[in-house]
Design a protein around this motif. Structure first.
Motif, PDB file in Angstrom:
ATOM      1  N   MET A  75       0.847  -1.196   0.000  1.00  6.26           N
ATOM      2  CA  MET A  75       0.000   0.000   0.000  1.00  6.26           C
ATOM      3  C   MET A  75       0.875   1.235   0.000  1.00  6.26           C
ATOM      4  SD  MET A  75      -3.072   0.927   2.659  1.00  6.26           S
ATOM      5  CE  MET A  75      -4.349   2.088   2.171  1.00  6.26           C
ATOM      6  N   THR A  76       0.477   2.268  -0.770  1.00  2.25           N
ATOM      7  CA  THR A  76       1.198   3.541  -0.790  1.00  2.25           C
ATOM      8  C   THR A  76       0.228   4.665  -0.452  1.00  2.25           C
ATOM      9  OG1 THR A  76       0.747   4.042  -3.128  1.00  2.25           O
ATOM     10  CG2 THR A  76       2.660   2.637  -2.639  1.00  2.25           C
ATOM     11  N   PHE A  77       0.778   5.860  -0.207  1.00  2.00           N
ATOM     12  CA  PHE A  77      -0.089   7.002   0.108  1.00  2.00           C
ATOM     13  C   PHE A  77      -0.985   7.383  -1.073  1.00  2.00           C
ATOM     14  CE2 PHE A  77       3.114   7.683   3.464  1.00  2.00           C
ATOM     15  CZ  PHE A  77       2.266   7.840   4.552  1.00  2.00           C
ATOM     16  N   ILE A  96      -0.844   2.184  11.566  1.00  2.77           N
ATOM     17  CA  ILE A  96      -1.856   3.101  12.095  1.00  2.77           C
ATOM     18  C   ILE A  96      -2.376   4.027  11.011  1.00  2.77           C
ATOM     19  CG2 ILE A  96      -0.114   4.764  12.915  1.00  2.77           C
ATOM     20  CD1 ILE A  96      -3.516   4.059  14.558  1.00  2.77           C
ATOM     21  N   GLN A  97      -1.491   4.440  10.089  1.00  2.00           N
ATOM     22  CA  GLN A  97      -1.918   5.300   8.986  1.00  2.00           C
ATOM     23  C   GLN A  97      -2.823   4.542   8.018  1.00  2.00           C
ATOM     24  OE1 GLN A  97       1.917   6.540   7.587  1.00  2.00           O
ATOM     25  NE2 GLN A  97       2.279   7.872   9.351  1.00  2.00           N
ATOM     26  N   GLN A  98      -2.489   3.296   7.737  1.00  2.00           N
ATOM     27  CA  GLN A  98      -3.314   2.494   6.835  1.00  2.00           C
ATOM     28  C   GLN A  98      -4.733   2.334   7.364  1.00  2.00           C
ATOM     29  OE1 GLN A  98      -1.537  -1.258   5.683  1.00  2.00           O
ATOM     30  NE2 GLN A  98       0.515  -0.372   5.581  1.00  2.00           N
ATOM     31  N   ILE A 145     -10.964   8.374   9.066  1.00  2.00           N
ATOM     32  CA  ILE A 145     -11.067   9.827   9.258  1.00  2.00           C
ATOM     33  C   ILE A 145     -11.615  10.497   8.008  1.00  2.00           C
ATOM     34  CG2 ILE A 145      -9.772  11.929   9.794  1.00  2.00           C
ATOM     35  CD1 ILE A 145      -7.793  10.133  11.347  1.00  2.00           C
ATOM     36  N   LEU A 146     -11.236  10.010   6.823  1.00  2.00           N
ATOM     37  CA  LEU A 146     -11.766  10.571   5.574  1.00  2.00           C
ATOM     38  C   LEU A 146     -13.271  10.351   5.448  1.00  2.00           C
ATOM     39  CD1 LEU A 146      -8.945   9.606   3.033  1.00  2.00           C
ATOM     40  CD2 LEU A 146      -9.520  11.902   3.850  1.00  2.00           C
ATOM     41  N   GLN A 147     -13.784   9.333   6.141  1.00  2.00           N
ATOM     42  CA  GLN A 147     -15.229   9.056   6.118  1.00  2.00           C
ATOM     43  C   GLN A 147     -15.986   9.841   7.196  1.00  2.00           C
ATOM     44  OE1 GLN A 147     -15.857   4.740   6.270  1.00  2.00           O
ATOM     45  NE2 GLN A 147     -14.046   4.451   4.977  1.00  2.00           N
ATOM     46  N   ASP A 148     -15.279  10.762   7.896  1.00  2.00           N
ATOM     47  CA  ASP A 148     -15.883  11.640   8.910  1.00  2.00           C
ATOM     48  C   ASP A 148     -16.400  10.892  10.135  1.00  2.00           C
ATOM     49  OD1 ASP A 148     -15.420  13.931   7.350  1.00  2.00           O
ATOM     50  OD2 ASP A 148     -17.266  13.594   6.220  1.00  2.00           O
ATOM     51  N   GLY A 183       3.727   6.663  13.942  1.00  2.00           N
ATOM     52  CA  GLY A 183       3.255   7.483  12.823  1.00  2.00           C
ATOM     53  C   GLY A 183       1.856   8.020  13.011  1.00  2.00           C
ATOM     54  N   LYS A 184       1.405   8.096  14.277  1.00  2.00           N
ATOM     55  CA  LYS A 184       0.023   8.513  14.529  1.00  2.00           C
ATOM     56  C   LYS A 184      -0.238   9.967  14.177  1.00  2.00           C
ATOM     57  CE  LYS A 184       0.951   9.315  19.435  1.00  2.00           C
ATOM     58  NZ  LYS A 184       1.076  10.774  19.319  1.00  2.00           N
ATOM     59  N   THR A 185       0.781  10.841  14.315  1.00  2.00           N
ATOM     60  CA  THR A 185       0.555  12.259  14.011  1.00  2.00           C
ATOM     61  C   THR A 185       0.151  12.440  12.552  1.00  2.00           C
ATOM     62  OG1 THR A 185       2.226  12.825  15.675  1.00  2.00           O
ATOM     63  CG2 THR A 185       1.521  14.570  14.180  1.00  2.00           C
ATOM     64  N   ALA A 186       0.896  11.833  11.652  1.00  2.00           N
ATOM     65  CA  ALA A 186       0.538  11.917  10.230  1.00  2.00           C
ATOM     66  C   ALA A 186      -0.774  11.193   9.954  1.00  2.00           C
ATOM     67  CB  ALA A 186       1.656  11.328   9.369  1.00  2.00           C
ATOM     68  N   ALA A 187      -1.101  10.187  10.775  1.00  2.00           N
ATOM     69  CA  ALA A 187      -2.339   9.434  10.565  1.00  2.00           C
ATOM     70  C   ALA A 187      -3.565  10.329  10.686  1.00  2.00           C
ATOM     71  CB  ALA A 187      -2.431   8.278  11.562  1.00  2.00           C
ATOM     72  N   TYR A 188      -3.509  11.342  11.551  1.00  2.00           N
ATOM     73  CA  TYR A 188      -4.664  12.257  11.634  1.00  2.00           C
ATOM     74  C   TYR A 188      -4.450  13.550  10.860  1.00  2.00           C
ATOM     75  CZ  TYR A 188      -2.239  14.408  15.728  1.00  2.00           C
ATOM     76  OH  TYR A 188      -1.342  15.028  16.582  1.00  2.00           O
ATOM     77  N   LEU A 189      -3.197  14.001  10.709  1.00  2.00           N
ATOM     78  CA  LEU A 189      -2.966  15.256   9.983  1.00  2.00           C
ATOM     79  C   LEU A 189      -3.276  15.129   8.497  1.00  2.00           C
ATOM     80  CD1 LEU A 189       0.310  16.774  11.515  1.00  2.00           C
ATOM     81  CD2 LEU A 189      -2.061  17.501  11.879  1.00  2.00           C
TER      82      LEU A 189
END
Length: 441
Positions: free
Chosen positions: A1-3, A27-29, A35-38, A50-56
């Motif tokens: 998986m990639t970004f 955690i990002q995956q 989060i994108l699904q609100d 990597g949790k910070t980037a997971a929500y940012l």
């Protein structure tokens, strides 16, 4: 998986490429699609996952879709250091997006308060705040959260440990009820569950935390009496090959005392504690990150408030009170797929606490022999004298309550004798082979 699989905004992807972000962490995956699904989210994830980037990333992506942007996101963090770190991540990830952020924390002068208030009034997209300082701005009537869409609690367990529960509940009273709330915590004790039930709506749940340190950490321990700790750490620091070192102590008083002692011995060391002015703390951290300062000593505020790659050695001068804090402390080393060493000093009264750490990790940490010149040391026997109230009776021949910790001589193998013989005749060199084993020995 990639970004690229997340279909994020092109300008956001440019920022990721500039920062060499290629493959999302677990955690990002899991978190980014939720989060994108609100949806609301409760995520159990340790520092370094990597949790910070997971929500940012998803929050900034959603911000990019808006034409009329106002104060959109509030991130609460337990310490000023973490708030600054998150602010820097926003700046890096969102470099090409034009998204603005502001870190709000205490400890500065009146000019800092004015600067923070101006950023609030002019409408930064994202505010990262410590609860106490944010309460102050709320009391002044400076903040309008009417358009807020995201509330993020980072390291929620640490905020509650620091006594911020009431502040968090009070802050939430100023926020719109219709919002997306994301709660990230390294542990999930009952009080976190209670908070989550109070402020989240039908949240999704993710559990990445396994309470295990990274495989690249070489964990070692020394059994010592209190009076042996300072001579031992001096010996270790003299002989260590590591260029970047963090020492953890459990109290601010110990930090100050040990800092003074080691500084007098000529070590390049600075203390990090709450009595310092904010500018002093920032300067010390910058020196450490840039490798101009080799040794940093502090309390557990450092275990979650600093993100520095390349730390080779972590020393637990005191065993932390909570086994989870041990994981966080030693997690400062062996980050980003590197290796590192973690050394812990265990006194007789700390034995049961350290045994709890070993039980949590489901492994035993090697107990190394101390240099002979430090004298007899206690045995590691955490099961002795259960229920005796902490084992403060160290005497091997005493009767009655307390643990019965026997002093023992360190192993006297032939190669150890030769090493110490050479050290005594070699101009003051100390403890090379046993005092500071390199990784792989």
């Amino acid at each position: 998986m990639t970004f690229a699989d997340f279909n994020l905004d092109e300008q956001l992807m440019e920022g990721l490429e500039a920062m060499n972000f290629n493959t999302p962490t677990p955690i990002q995956q899991q978190a980014i699609p939720i989060i994108l699904q609100d949806k609301d989210l409760v995520a159990c994830a340790q520092t370094g996952t990597g949790k910070t980037a997971a929500y940012l990333l998803p929050v900034i992506h959603k911000l990019m879709q808006k034409e009329d942007r106002k104060l959109n996101t509030l991130i609460l963090a337990p310490t000023r250091e973490l708030a600054q770190q998150i602010d820097q991540q926003v700046e890096g990830i969102g470099y090409f997006t034009g998204v603005s952020s502001m870190a709000i924390y205490g400890g500065g002068d009146g000019a800092l308060w004015t600067q923070q208030k101006k950023a609030i009034l002019e409408g930064a997209d994202i505010i990262i705040a410590t609860p106490g300082r944010l309460i102050g701005h709320l009391a002044s009537g400076a903040i309008n959260f009417h358009h807020l869409e995201h509330l993020i609690l980072d390291e929620a367990d640490r905020m509650l440990d620091m006594g911020f529960y009431d502040d968090i509940v009070r802050i939430i009273q100023f926020l719109p009820q219709k919002r997306q709330t994301l709660l990230f915590s390294a542990t999930m004790p009952p009080k976190i569950r209670t908070l989550a039930n109070k402020i989240l709506h039908e949240p999704e749940q993710i559990n990445i935390s396994v309470s295990k340190p990274a495989e690249g950490i070489l964990q070692q321990a020394y059994m010592v009496f209190d009076e042996q700790k300072t001579p031992l750490i001096s010996s270790l620091l003299k002989d260590t090959p590591h260029q970047s070192i963090i020492i953890f102590a459990s109290t601010k008083e110990t930090v100050k005392k040990l800092h003074t002692t080691l500084k007098r011995k000529g070590f390049g060391i600075e203390a990090f504690h709450s009595d310092l002015e904010q500018a002093e703390r920032e300067a010390i951290l910058q020196q450490f990150k840039s490798r101009r300062l080799p040794i940093l000593i502090g309390t557990d505020v450092l275990s979650r408030g600093i993100d520095v790659e390349g730390i080779g050695l972590v020393v637990n001068y005191d065993v932390p009170p909570d086994p989870e804090d041990y994981i966080h402390r030693i997690g400062r080393t062996a980050r980003a797929a590197t290796t590192g060493t973690a050394i812990t000093f265990i006194t007789p009264r700390d034995q049961r606490r350290f045994h709890q750490v070993e039980q949590l990790m489901e492994r035993e940490v090697s107990k190394l022999p101390v240099p002979e010149e430090l004298g007899p040391v206690p045995e590691y026997n955490p099961g002795a004298g259960r229920g005796s109230g902490g084992g403060r009776n160290f005497g091997g021949n005493r009767k009655g309550g307390g643990n019965n910790f026997n002093r023992r001589q360190p192993p006297r193998h032939q190669h150890n004798k030769e090493q110490h013989k050479g050290q005594r005749s070699g101009g003051g060199q100390r403890g090379g082979g046993n005092a500071s084993p390199k990784q792989g020995e």
